[in-house]
Scaffold this motif. Structure first.
Motif, PDB file in Angstrom:
ATOM      1  N   LEU A  61       1.470  -0.298  -1.131  1.00 11.52           N
ATOM      2  CA  LEU A  61       0.197  -0.303  -0.418  1.00 11.52           C
ATOM      3  C   LEU A  61       0.224   0.688   0.738  1.00 11.52           C
ATOM      4  O   LEU A  61      -0.763   1.388   0.990  1.00 11.52           O
ATOM      5  N   ALA A  62       1.359   0.803   1.405  1.00  9.27           N
ATOM      6  CA  ALA A  62       1.478   1.757   2.517  1.00  9.27           C
ATOM      7  C   ALA A  62       1.325   3.198   2.025  1.00  9.27           C
ATOM      8  O   ALA A  62       0.650   4.011   2.672  1.00  9.27           O
ATOM      9  N   VAL A  63       1.932   3.528   0.893  1.00 12.88           N
ATOM     10  CA  VAL A  63       1.809   4.877   0.317  1.00 12.88           C
ATOM     11  C   VAL A  63       0.350   5.140  -0.072  1.00 12.88           C
ATOM     12  O   VAL A  63      -0.213   6.188   0.237  1.00 12.88           O
ATOM     13  N   TYR A  64      -0.245   4.191  -0.776  1.00 17.64           N
ATOM     14  CA  TYR A  64      -1.644   4.299  -1.206  1.00 17.64           C
ATOM     15  C   TYR A  64      -2.568   4.521  -0.005  1.00 17.64           C
ATOM     16  O   TYR A  64      -3.388   5.439   0.005  1.00 17.64           O
ATOM     17  N   THR A  65      -2.417   3.696   1.025  1.00 14.93           N
ATOM     18  CA  THR A  65      -3.282   3.772   2.202  1.00 14.93           C
ATOM     19  C   THR A  65      -3.084   5.088   2.948  1.00 14.93           C
ATOM     20  O   THR A  65      -4.064   5.727   3.364  1.00 14.93           O
ATOM     21  N   ALA A  66      -1.836   5.497   3.113  1.00 15.26           N
ATOM     22  CA  ALA A  66      -1.562   6.752   3.819  1.00 15.26           C
ATOM     23  C   ALA A  66      -2.178   7.932   3.077  1.00 15.26           C
ATOM     24  O   ALA A  66      -2.792   8.814   3.692  1.00 15.26           O
ATOM     25  N   PHE A  67      -2.036   7.950   1.738  1.00 19.72           N
ATOM     26  CA  PHE A  67      -2.619   9.057   0.973  1.00 19.72           C
ATOM     27  C   PHE A  67      -4.145   9.024   1.081  1.00 19.72           C
ATOM     28  O   PHE A  67      -4.779  10.066   1.274  1.00 19.72           O
ATOM     29  N   GLN A  68      -4.726   7.858   0.954  1.00 22.80           N
ATOM     30  CA  GLN A  68      -6.178   7.727   1.034  1.00 22.80           C
ATOM     31  C   GLN A  68      -6.700   8.241   2.378  1.00 22.80           C
ATOM     32  O   GLN A  68      -7.658   9.009   2.433  1.00 22.80           O
ATOM     33  N   GLN A  69      -6.044   7.846   3.452  1.00 23.59           N
ATOM     34  CA  GLN A  69      -6.475   8.279   4.777  1.00 23.59           C
ATOM     35  C   GLN A  69      -6.266   9.772   4.975  1.00 23.59           C
ATOM     36  O   GLN A  69      -7.102  10.448   5.569  1.00 23.59           O
TER      37      GLN A  69
END
Length: 126
Positions: free
Chosen positions: A12-20
């Motif tokens: 989730l941290a990877v997903y969120t960081a990429f999205q942002q």
């Protein structure tokens, strides 16, 4: 320079960081119902997260830090989902000493041993 093998988790941290970082809020990646309506079991993770993992392989896993990526191509074979465990294999495909470049091929497999992507990356040795 030899080959590299490493695992990654699409957390989730990877997903969120990429999205942002990317500013990409396409519903295929953000809306569970939308993704299911398109035939996927859940939200599809951003394919370019894998490009970031390639960058890490080149920048951090090679025996030298004296490198720069010249070019990269990637083919997406299967969708990647949240919390998938990916195994990356990076291997030398060619060395061109006259111009200080090395070509690698890479493949990412998921926890089910399915190829999710593959491609090539050319680096310069600086």
């Amino acid at each position: 320079m030899g080959g590299v093998k490493r695992s990654f988790i699409v957390s989730l941290a990877v997903y969120t960081a990429f999205q942002q970082c990317s500013g990409d809020y396409n519903p295929l990646h953000t809306d569970e119902e939308f993704a299911r309506g398109k035939g996927f079991p859940e939200r599809v993770m951003y394919g370019n997260i894998l490009n970031a993992f390639v960058s890490m392989l080149i920048g951090e896993c090679l025996p030298t830090k004296n490198v720069i990526i010249h070019s990269q191509d990637i083919q997406y074979k299967k969708s990647v989902y949240l919390n998938d465990v990916l195994w990356a294999e990076l291997s030398v495909e060619g060395v061109h000493e006259s111009v200080n470049t090395v070509e690698f091929k890479f493949v990412f497999k998921n926890q089910h041993e399915k190829v999710v992507s593959k491609g090539h990356v050319q680096i310069g040795v600086i």
